[in-house]
Design a protein around this motif. Structure first.
Motif, PDB file in Angstrom:
ATOM      1  N   TYR A   1      66.275 -50.191 -50.739  1.00 35.42           N
ATOM      2  CA  TYR A   1      65.400 -51.068 -51.541  1.00 35.42           C
ATOM      3  C   TYR A   1      63.973 -50.553 -51.358  1.00 35.42           C
ATOM      4  O   TYR A   1      63.415 -50.627 -50.272  1.00 35.42           O
TER       5      TYR A   1
ATOM      6  N   GLU B   1      64.678 -59.247 -51.355  1.00 35.29           N
ATOM      7  CA  GLU B   1      66.023 -58.689 -51.248  1.00 35.29           C
ATOM      8  C   GLU B   1      66.524 -58.786 -49.808  1.00 35.29           C
ATOM      9  O   GLU B   1      65.739 -58.947 -48.879  1.00 35.29           O
TER      10      GLU B   1
ATOM     11  N   ASN C   1      66.731 -49.853 -55.818  1.00 30.54           N
ATOM     12  CA  ASN C   1      67.418 -51.041 -55.303  1.00 30.54           C
ATOM     13  C   ASN C   1      68.913 -50.762 -55.363  1.00 30.54           C
ATOM     14  O   ASN C   1      69.629 -51.289 -56.192  1.00 30.54           O
TER      15      ASN C   1
END
Lengths: 429, 462
Positions: free
Chosen positions: A220, A255, A179
């Motif tokens: 991510y 995200e 991430n």
């Protein structure tokens, strides 16, 4: 005509507007890889559409017979790409498989795999992790250039296949979830390796990660990713497909990112085209969420070339590489120049074209499992084209094509390596 | 009707895989490309060699089973739709060998199931040329082309299928072998049965081998596109080109409606207000000669009022000029669910009158019709865009078709330039010919096929 078939006919009526667009010109016969082998009208798009129409209008009662014809299809989309009337053949066939399957039921083996295993990524992944440690007991290496294996003993599922073994360590085991924030590259992407890259070709996933890191793209890559859903959908199991879509949606919605990348042509096409197409039965909000996510989906080769931009050397020379167009990339997504550009980006490689580079390799996912001999006949034509090109490497952009092409080349003992274009590009970095 | 014993006999003759009797398989051979009702055959048979084909025909005859021979099933007039009662479909795609390509004597011998485009490509590999190029050539079979006397874009200069048939060997309805024509340029041995077989739509015999003429290919070509604000000017251009002793290899035409549909579909920047576009290609055995002809054609176009003439400089530009014509049918076919593609043909001088009549008919019956086609030979494709599920509208379509044929005949034209009569146009045949013509044809049919088992009901009804 039983009341049941009447019910099925009613369900098929939702396809009527799409079916009626087929003007029965028959031009799909020219491009269908299955028809070119069997020469049976029921195996080509026009025949299948006629059968669905007749089933919908209750002129035919043998739903099972129609289902068998429906399954005799690689879902390669060659017919749709060449249809003068623009009939959305794949949409029709996938929806029809769901409808006919809902009516006839799923075979027990598929039910066990899709509902018991595929939709539960944690169980599925750990089972295959264990399996990778024991596979050598039953199989032996067949080609060291390709890295394929064949059966050590008479094993019915493997048959005469030369298959790629499960990787010793899956991508999930090799690379931790990520991430990261974007650097100079400016973009942030989510990475969906897909089942085959994760479990059989983790080095392809690593090549992608290397390229993204090189260009300072934020990544991510969450844990707990599920299958994109195509194996379930193409078998008509809409329920499992929906579960898989939702699982992935929830993970990736956690995200923010600009693009959702995959190195698998089939995953790209499924997530970009089929997720929204097949979301009609979901709630309005869910439909909107699926739509928003699918818009972000992009094939990694397209991202590299069109978004990031790559440096091109003077014309390359050296190892001759030929490129196979995966159906789901070229015919479904219109992406064919970008993966070739990635091959050319490597100055040590020279790109040469094989005959009919966009001819289907014959894999077709579960088609290969259900109709292996036919799949092999279609794949052998691809193999012949690859060998005739004189290339030492065949590159492509879909791990499913890689599996099929490896099997074909390995069975013939051809010294041609099979690689993903991202591996070739990553070597230059 | 088909007894288990007969089924077994077919299976032992052809192999189990080549006898299809499942409901799904039979339904897949119940239609062709014509907008007509499907008829499900009782059995579908696929012979894979000449003897099997002959035996299959004989067995059908002995058992009184009507047989319809089918290649790719691209027929636009219903010629490959089987017969209602106990119809048998005989497939030719198991008979798809090119038996000989003779480069010295310029002929080829083929089985009926060879695909047209594959054959043309094989011939081209040997530096020769087989010109007939029907729109379905990527899948159509040579047997089907001969049975329908298929045309194509090159008809004006190179002729149609009949001009390339040197011989046809076939099985008669009793399963006996009939030979006609041969491999020589000149051949007057016996009745000219080979040409009788051309366009007979499977009603007189079952082809086994076809001998086709080959020609040397042109070495140079040039393509041009001309736009007009008046259809008459386009037509006068066509007449003037011919009057100047230039025969283009293609002389294609798109009317205003078609141009607008194509532009809607491709956004290629076509002139939507143009009344017509002509796409002209000249070819020949010498570049200088072709360049000369091309320059003359451009001049003629301008002299006859073309608003604009573009000439392609190279292959890429030629490909681009052709784009509008290539997209004519795809664009029309996408506009509405059902596409009825007709092929009424008139003498080329009558093209403007025909187009005007078609547009009046479209207005009268409130239908969308786009017309494109082969202006050089007057073979037009009025394409009716409709939805066959809309019963009221489709009834108007049928009336419009009746009127289109009436007009074509009034203008000294014909019902069908290249799609065949089949069952779709059988009812109009007498209007174009005469009662005696139909009777004569039926007498002929009765003499060679007394039980009416060879594709009955096609062309001459009955």
């Amino acid at each position: 005509m039983s009341a049941d078939v009447h019910q099925l006919a009613k369900m098929l009526h939702e396809l009527d507007d799409q079916l009626v667009g087929c003007m029965k010109c028959g031009l799909c016969q020219a491009v269908c890889p299955v028809f070119s082998e069997t020469m049976r009208e029921g195996d080509v798009a026009r025949g299948k559409i006629a059968l669905l129409e007749n089933l919908a209008h209750e002129m035919i009662s043998d739903a099972q017979g129609v289902q068998e014809k429906l399954n005799m299809c690689l879902l390669c989309g060659s017919c749709a790409a060449n249809c003068p009337s623009g009939v959305k053949v794949l949409d029709i066939f996938l929806k029809a498989r769901v409808i006919v399957n809902t009516y006839l039921g799923l075979p027990a083996a598929k039910k066990a795999i899709f509902k018991g295993l595929l939709t539960r990524p944690v169980v599925f992944n750990s089972l295959l992790d264990v399996a990778s440690k024991f596979q050598g007991v039953f199989t032996k290496q067949a080609s060291d250039i390709i890295g394929s294996s064949c059966a050590r003993i008479n094993a019915p599922i493997i048959g005469q296949r030369h298959f790629m073994p499960l990787a010793k360590k899956s991508l999930r085991k090799l690379e931790k979830p990520r991430n990261s924030r974007p650097g100079k590259g400016g973009y942030r992407v989510a990475f969906f390796p897909g089942c085959l890259v994760d479990k059989i070709y983790p080095h392809v996933g690593q090549a992608v990660l290397k390229a993204l890191e090189h260009h300072e793209i934020g990544v991510y890559m969450p844990s707990g990713q599920a299958c994109c859903g195509i194996p379930a959908l193409s078998s008509g199991d809409k329920e499992s497909f929906d579960t898989l879509v939702t699982t992935n949606l929830e993970i990736f919605e956690k995200e923010n990112f600009d693009y959702l990348l995959t190195p698998c042509a089939t995953c790209t096409a499924t997530m970009h085209e089929l997720w929204p197409l097949m979301s009609g039965n979901r709630t309005q909000t869910l439909q909107e969420r699926i739509e928003a996510m699918s818009k972000k989906v992009m094939d990694v080769t397209q991202f590299m070339v069109d978004v990031v931009g790559i440096e091109m050397p003077e014309a390359g020379s050296g190892t001759k590489v030929t490129y196979h167009d995966p159906c789901h990339l070229k015919k479904s997504m219109g992406v064919s120049a970008q993966p070739r550009a990635l091959v050319r980006s490597n100055a040590r490689m020279e790109l040469i074209e094989m005959a009919e580079p966009d001819r289907c390799c014959g894999c077709g996912g579960s088609f290969n499992l259900e109709h292996y001999n036919l799949s092999k006949d279609i794949g052998t034509i691809k193999r012949d084209h690859i060998v005739a090109s004189g290339a030492a490497v065949v590159a492509t952009a879909c791990p499913a094509c890689m599996l099929q092409i490896s099997d074909m080349l390995s069975q013939h003992g051809d010294p041609v390596a099979v690689r993903h274009v991202m591996e070739i590009y990553a070597e230059t970095l | 009707m088909i007894s288990p014993a007969l089924l077994k006999e077919f299976q032992s003759l052809l192999g189990k895989d080549n006898v299809m009797d499942s409901e799904a398989d039979r339904h897949a051979y119940s239609y062709d490309a014509a907008v007509l009702d499907a008829v499900v055959p009782e059995l579908v048979l696929k012979p894979t060699n000449s003897e099997q084909l002959g035996r299959t025909v004989a067995l059908c005859n002995e058992n009184g089973l009507p047989m319809t021979v089918r290649g790719a099933g691209t027929n636009l007039s219903g010629g490959t739709i089987p017969t209602k009662e106990h119809g048998i479909v005989i497939l030719t795609n198991g008979l798809n060998k090119i038996l000989e390509i003779n480069e010295q004597d310029l002929y080829a011998v083929v089985e009926p199931g060879v695909v047209t485009a594959k054959f043309a490509a094989e011939v081209a590999k040997r530096g020769l040329f087989y010109p007939p190029d029907p729109g379905s050539q990527a899948v159509s079979t040579l047997g089907g082309n001969v049975a329908e006397n298929a045309g194509g874009l090159r008809g004006l200069k190179y002729g149609v299928t009949k001009d390339y048939v040197m011989g046809v060997n076939f099985w008669n309805v009793e399963g006996e072998y009939v030979k006609s024509g041969g491999k020589t340029v000149k051949c007057v041995t016996g009745l000219n049965i080979a040409q009788l077989m051309v366009g007979s739509e499977g009603t007189l015999g079952v082809y086994d081998q076809i001998i086709l003429k080959l020609v040397p290919p042109p070495v140079a070509s040039k393509a041009m596109l001309a736009e007009y604000d008046d259809i008459n000017k386009a037509s006068e251009t066509v007449a003037a080109i011919i009057a100047n002793k230039i025969v283009p290899c293609t002389l294609e035409f798109l009317d205003n409606a078609t141009i607008r549909y194509v532009e809607d579909f491709t956004k290629a920047g076509l002139p939507c207000d143009a009344a017509a576009i002509l796409l002209i290609e000249v070819d020949g055995g010498h570049q200088a000669l072709v360049d000369d002809d091309a320059a003359k054609v451009v001049e003629i176009c301008k002299k006859n009022g073309a608003l604009q003439v573009q000439m392609a400089k190279d292959a890429a530009e030629k490909h681009k000029l052709w784009e509008a014509r290539r997209n004519a049918l795809p664009a029309l076919a996408r506009a509405r669910p059902t596409t009825v593609l007709e092929d009424a043909t008139v003498p080329r001088s009558q093209v403007p009158a025909m187009i005007k009549a078609i547009n009046d008919i479209a207005e009268k019956y409130k239908l969308h019709i786009g017309t494109f086609g082969h202006a050089g030979d007057g073979n037009l494709h009025p394409t009716i865009l409709t939805d066959r599920r809309d019963k009221a509208e489709f009834a108007r379509v049928e009336q419009a078709i009746d009127e289109i044929f009436d007009v074509a005949l009034k203008l000294d034209g014909t019902l069908s330039g290249e799609h065949g009569i089949g069952i779709a146009k059988a009812k109009w045949l007498e209007k174009e010919t005469s009662k005696a013509t139909i009777l004569y044809s039926r007498q002929l049919k009765k003499a060679v096929d007394p039980k009416y088992l060879l594709n009955p009901g096609k062309i001459i009804g009955g």
